[in-house]
Design an enzyme around this catalytic site. Structure first.
Site, PDB file in Angstrom:
ATOM      1  N   ARG A  48      47.377 -12.104  23.429  1.00  0.00           N
ATOM      2  CA  ARG A  48      46.999 -11.302  24.456  1.00  0.00           C
ATOM      3  C   ARG A  48      48.164 -10.708  25.233  1.00  0.00           C
ATOM      4  O   ARG A  48      48.229  -9.645  25.576  1.00  0.00           O
ATOM      5  CB  ARG A  48      45.799 -11.932  25.592  1.00  0.00           C
ATOM      6  CG  ARG A  48      45.848 -11.320  26.691  1.00  0.00           C
ATOM      7  CD  ARG A  48      44.383 -11.578  27.652  1.00  0.00           C
ATOM      8  NE  ARG A  48      44.326 -13.296  27.585  1.00  0.00           N
ATOM      9  CZ  ARG A  48      45.125 -13.944  28.278  1.00  0.00           C
ATOM     10  NH1 ARG A  48      45.920 -13.543  28.938  1.00  0.00           N
ATOM     11  NH2 ARG A  48      44.770 -15.268  28.220  1.00  0.00           N
TER      12      ARG A  48
ATOM     13  N   TYR B   3      36.346  14.295  31.106  1.00  0.00           N
ATOM     14  CA  TYR B   3      35.425  13.587  30.220  1.00  0.00           C
ATOM     15  C   TYR B   3      34.011  12.611  30.806  1.00  0.00           C
ATOM     16  O   TYR B   3      34.524  12.110  31.649  1.00  0.00           O
ATOM     17  CB  TYR B   3      36.280  12.803  29.080  1.00  0.00           C
ATOM     18  CG  TYR B   3      35.274  11.624  28.393  1.00  0.00           C
ATOM     19  CD1 TYR B   3      34.325  12.143  27.297  1.00  0.00           C
ATOM     20  CD2 TYR B   3      35.615  10.502  28.540  1.00  0.00           C
ATOM     21  CE1 TYR B   3      33.762  11.327  26.711  1.00  0.00           C
ATOM     22  CE2 TYR B   3      35.072   9.672  27.797  1.00  0.00           C
ATOM     23  CZ  TYR B   3      33.996   9.827  27.025  1.00  0.00           C
ATOM     24  OH  TYR B   3      32.967   9.123  26.085  1.00  0.00           O
TER      25      TYR B   3
ATOM     26  N   ASP C 255      45.971  12.541  31.075  1.00  0.00           N
ATOM     27  CA  ASP C 255      45.100  12.215  30.072  1.00  0.00           C
ATOM     28  C   ASP C 255      45.671  13.377  28.992  1.00  0.00           C
ATOM     29  O   ASP C 255      45.309  14.376  29.045  1.00  0.00           O
ATOM     30  CB  ASP C 255      43.568  12.410  30.155  1.00  0.00           C
ATOM     31  CG  ASP C 255      43.040  11.683  29.000  1.00  0.00           C
ATOM     32  OD1 ASP C 255      43.222  11.968  27.991  1.00  0.00           O
ATOM     33  OD2 ASP C 255      41.665  11.062  29.113  1.00  0.00           O
TER      34      ASP C 255
HETATM   35  C1  LIG Z   1      39.735  13.183  27.076  1.00  0.00           C
HETATM   36  C2  LIG Z   1      39.266  11.694  26.771  1.00  0.00           C
HETATM   37  N1  LIG Z   1      39.665  10.669  27.627  1.00  0.00           N
HETATM   38  C3  LIG Z   1      39.200   9.414  27.573  1.00  0.00           C
HETATM   39  C4  LIG Z   1      38.111   9.360  26.611  1.00  0.00           C
HETATM   40  C5  LIG Z   1      37.730   7.783  26.227  1.00  0.00           C
HETATM   41  O1  LIG Z   1      38.210   7.285  25.179  1.00  0.00           O
HETATM   42  P1  LIG Z   1      37.492   5.931  24.630  1.00  0.00           P
HETATM   43  O2  LIG Z   1      36.250   6.712  23.823  1.00  0.00           O
HETATM   44  O3  LIG Z   1      38.516   5.882  23.281  1.00  0.00           O
HETATM   45  O4  LIG Z   1      37.288   4.998  25.210  1.00  0.00           O
HETATM   46  C6  LIG Z   1      37.578  10.292  25.782  1.00  0.00           C
HETATM   47  C7  LIG Z   1      36.624   9.937  24.950  1.00  0.00           C
HETATM   48  O5  LIG Z   1      36.087  10.787  24.282  1.00  0.00           O
HETATM   49  C8  LIG Z   1      38.279  11.514  25.958  1.00  0.00           C
HETATM   50  O6  LIG Z   1      37.735  12.556  25.345  1.00  0.00           O
END
Ligand SMILES: Cc1ncc(COP(=O)(O)O)c(C=O)c1O
Length: 393
Positions: free
Chosen positions: A59, A113, A186
């Site tokens: 971990r 998202y 992101d």
């Molecule tokens: C831009 C973006 N950020 C975060 C995520 C979340 O990621 P995960 O599905 O790997 O948990 C997504 C998932 O589609 C995404 O498109």
């Protein structure tokens, strides 16, 4: 040249390709394994009392995950960066949100998202961490939102999902940093192959590594990367303390995916651009959202802050009643809910990725019942075009 020795500012595309292609290939000195071994061990023998090989319990650290994390750190931010791999993109974002305290406020991109929106609204709001949403492609809207003294962070998706709106990262850092507000980006859609938020002043980068970094629709994973030692220490504490780590097998899959990322992305991007230009000319198609189009509102900003425009696009069909037939009729594109893999996918954001967003908000943002999103893969571009042509007619 020893790959990865440069800061990310001078990591050229070619050097990045070398770093990624050889990720993990020189780790195992004893056997010379070219492919990084999968260390499927939860615990590690101590050489003696008070002694450690550097690995004690998986971990906290696992060799396969560590090599992945070192590769991600070098690729995104150079030698000063540290990266942390998580069980999913949402686990990575969840960990970052745990940096905040009840009473703190976060300003986020309004067309986020849907899963990230759900995390903010249904999980963290209960603990007193409140998120307000702004059009982060509009600097004056961001400035107004940041004026509230409770704001501790701005969370950007660049470009946003699914409309591909583009926030000016450096300009937002210019508003946020002097007030001690963190900028979190992101970077899932463009990756470090195209956009380097840390070079633009951002404090933290988060990923759904499930998408382009993995690239083969076979692993769910996430990552957090920072150059700030204080934040890295806190994220390391949370990664070990909460435990939403990426396992060794998934770490290996991600390492393998990373090796071809520059090649995949270049091919996918070229096909996406060609499809966007073709869709523009189709009578049964309305708005086409692709930041590589000069008419896209985010084109100029992205031209400045990125080395390319990515392989995601969205478009509106003139007649929304045709959508069920389009989704059922595609033969090369697959109707599925993800992006960034070698296989091309078509998604209906209003009922899939953004179902958790209030319908009134979706309408205001333009995530309508006529909007379809494409994740363009590496198939023959002409097969992709013909597939769309057939279902649109
Ligand atoms: C831009 C973006 N950020 C975060 C995520 C979340 O990621 P995960 O599905 O790997 O948990 C997504 C998932 O589609 C995404 O498109």
């Amino acid at each position: 040249m020893e790959p990865g020795n440069e800061s990310s500012m001078d990591t050229t595309e070619a050097r990045l390709a070398t770093l990624l292609a050889q990720a993990g290939s020189r780790w195992d000195e004893r056997t010379g394994a070219v492919s990084m071994p999968v260390y499927r061990s939860s615990t590690f023998r101590h050489p003696g009392l008070g002694q450690s090989t550097g690995f004690d319990y998986s971990r906290t650290a696992n060799p396969t995950r560590s090599v992945l994390e070192e590769t991600l750190a070098l690729a995104e931010g150079g030698r000063a960066a540290r990266a942390f791999a998580f069980a999913s993109g949402l686990a990575a974002i969840d960990t970052v949100l745990r940096l905040f305290e009840p009473g703190d406020r976060i300003v986020a991109t309004e067309d986020l998202y849907g899963g990230t929106f759900r995390l903010f609204e249904r999980m963290f709001r209960r603990y007193g961490i409140e998120t307000v949403y702004a059009d982060t492609a509009d600097l004056s809207a961001v400035a107004a939102a940041l004026a509230d003294r409770r704001v501790q962070a701005v969370f950007l998706e660049v470009p946003s999902n699914p409309l591909l709106n583009v926030a000016d990262i450096a300009a937002i850092v210019g508003l946020a940093a002097p007030r001690g507000i963190l900028t979190i980006v992101d970077n899932t859609f463009l990756t470090f192959c195209r956009q380097r938020p840390l070079d633009l002043g951002a404090d933290l980068v988060v990923y759904s590594a499930t998408k382009y970094l993995g690239g083969h629709d076979d692993v769910v994973a996430g990552a957090v990367i920072t150059r700030r030692a204080d934040l890295a220490e806190r994220v390391a504490f949370l990664q070990n303390g909460v435990g939403a780590i990426l396992g060794p097998d998934d770490s290996w899959l991600l390492l393998r995916g990373l090796k071809t990322l520059p090649l995949r992305l270049a091919r996918q991007e070229a096909s996406a651009e060609a499809l966007a230009l073709w869709l523009l000319r189709q009578p049964r198609v309305g708005r086409v959202c692709y930041p590589g189009l000069t008419r896209h509102p985010g084109h100029e900003v992205l031209k400045r802050q990125s080395r390319g425009f990515g392989a995601m696009l969205a478009f509106e069909v003139a007649d929304p009643a045709r959508i069920p037939d389009i989704l059922a009729g595609v033969r090369v594109f697959m109707f599925a809910e993800s992006l960034g893999g070698v296989e091309s996918l078509i998604t209906f954001p209003a009922v899939q990725t953004h179902a958790d967003v209030d319908p009134a908000v979706r309408d205001r943002l333009g995530i309508s019942n006529r909007l379809l999103r494409l994740s363009v893969g590496i198939e023959d571009p002409e097969d992709l075009r013909q597939d769309l042509e057939r279902v649109l007619q």
